[in-house]
Design an enzyme around this catalytic site. Structure first.
Site, mmCIF file in Angstrom:
data_model
loop_
_atom_site.group_PDB
_atom_site.id
_atom_site.type_symbol
_atom_site.label_atom_id
_atom_site.label_comp_id
_atom_site.label_asym_id
_atom_site.label_seq_id
_atom_site.Cartn_x
_atom_site.Cartn_y
_atom_site.Cartn_z
ATOM 1 N N SER A 45 0.828 -1.209 0.000
ATOM 2 C CA SER A 45 0.000 0.000 0.000
ATOM 3 C C SER A 45 0.859 1.255 0.000
ATOM 4 O O SER A 45 0.475 2.275 -0.579
ATOM 5 C CB SER A 45 -0.970 0.006 1.178
ATOM 6 O OG SER A 45 -0.305 -0.137 2.407
ATOM 7 N N GLU A 46 2.050 1.216 0.661
ATOM 8 C CA GLU A 46 2.985 2.334 0.591
ATOM 9 C C GLU A 46 4.427 1.843 0.649
ATOM 10 O O GLU A 46 4.731 0.831 1.289
ATOM 11 C CB GLU A 46 2.770 3.329 1.739
ATOM 12 C CG GLU A 46 1.615 4.297 1.542
ATOM 13 C CD GLU A 46 0.371 3.855 2.276
ATOM 14 O OE1 GLU A 46 -0.672 4.505 2.106
ATOM 15 O OE2 GLU A 46 0.444 2.842 3.004
ATOM 16 N N THR A 47 5.279 2.582 -0.035
ATOM 17 C CA THR A 47 6.732 2.414 0.027
ATOM 18 C C THR A 47 7.315 3.783 0.340
ATOM 19 O O THR A 47 6.884 4.793 -0.225
ATOM 20 C CB THR A 47 7.282 1.890 -1.308
ATOM 21 O OG1 THR A 47 6.705 0.608 -1.581
ATOM 22 C CG2 THR A 47 8.792 1.761 -1.271
#
Length: 285
Positions: A45-47
């Site tokens: 969902s996020e990096t």
């Protein structure tokens, strides 16, 4: 170039129960396009990418990307579980804060992060957009989620970076029963919160169930969401609906057991939880 890398599970209640974030340390020299491409490849969902700060009062700067296709802007000015997971990875890599709290620089500004025993917590940022949701938009969202008007006790914008619409439902069971029509929901980011009664809690300290839907950034349902919980807390604490301190369960429908701890100390609303490093190594970027 080889760069230090960690994958951190955030808001955990046990092994692999939270929301993972990929953290690239020593990210100086990477372009935004390279960051976006790696975020798409990780498919989380996020990096995040840790960089030297540009503000002298900050300990580090963070850029946050969602896994969106090339040509679509997937960078977020703020996100909650990436903030905590990145702070955890930064500390584990030897980072030392300048003061009593960690200060993160990101798109929304400076965010304070405090250490509380085995948990990290960030100070909830102010809302960029608040107030009521237009009736037509709310009706479309309700229908996409299969909710009747009587199921929704309140609704408002709780945008603190991600443009969340917050809906307070009549029970935690109602939150868990929702099965979204993602095509009808479209690109809207929607969060739900509902209270548990004493006989149905998944743990003795859990008071609320939360779910987060963000199909517009290729995250149909996010397992555990710091930014949404922060926005909901700012909104509903202001309405006098939530207690000063409470615990949220999130990720239940996805087979997770995330736990988010929210505390209002009178000056800040702190949103926190436990983090655990699951992968520690390097990446070639």
């Amino acid at each position: 170039m080889s760069r230090r890398f960690a994958q951190v599970d955030v808001f955990v209640s046990g092994p692999v129960t939270g929301n993972p974030v990929a953290v690239v340390l020593d990210a100086e020299g990477l372009t935004g396009e390279q960051m976006a491409a790696f975020a798409l490849w990780t498919n989380l969902s996020e990096t995040t990418f840790v960089l030297p700060p540009t503000d002298p009062s900050a300990d580090y700067r963070l850029r946050i990307f969602t896994p969106t296709p090339a040509g679509v802007d997937g960078e977020l000015p703020f996100a909650g579980h990436p903030t905590l997971g990145s702070a955890h990875a930064w500390l584990a890599a030897g980072g030392v804060p300048r003061g009593e709290v960690i200060v993160q620089e990101c798109g929304i500004g400076l965010v304070e992060i405090r250490r509380d025993a085995d948990r990290l917590a960030f100070a909830a940022p102010g809302l960029r957009r608040s107030g009521p949701i237009a009736d037509d938009d709310l009706t479309r969202v309700r229908e996409a989620l299969g909710l009747d008007a009587g199921h929704v006790l309140g609704a408002a914008w709780v945008d603190n970076g991600p443009p969340w619409m917050g809906l307070r439902l009549d029970s935690a069971a109602r939150v868990l029963d929702v099965r979204p029509d993602y095509a009808a929901l479209g690109a809207r980011d929607v969060g739900l919160i509902g209270a548990y009664d004493e006989g149905s809690r998944p743990g003795t300290d859990v008071g609320f169930e939360v779910r987060a839907f963000a199909p517009g950034v290729a995250v149909p349902e996010d397992p555990v969401t710091g930014s949404l919980n922060a926005g909901l807390a700012v909104w509903l604490r202001g309405e006098g609906v939530l207690p000063p301190s409470y615990v949220v369960s999130q990720g239940t429908v996805l087979g997770r057991a995330g736990r988010v701890y929210v505390d209002d100390d009178g000056d800040h609303i702190w949103v926190g939880g436990r983090s655990a490093t699951v992968i520690d190594g390097s990446v070639a970027l």
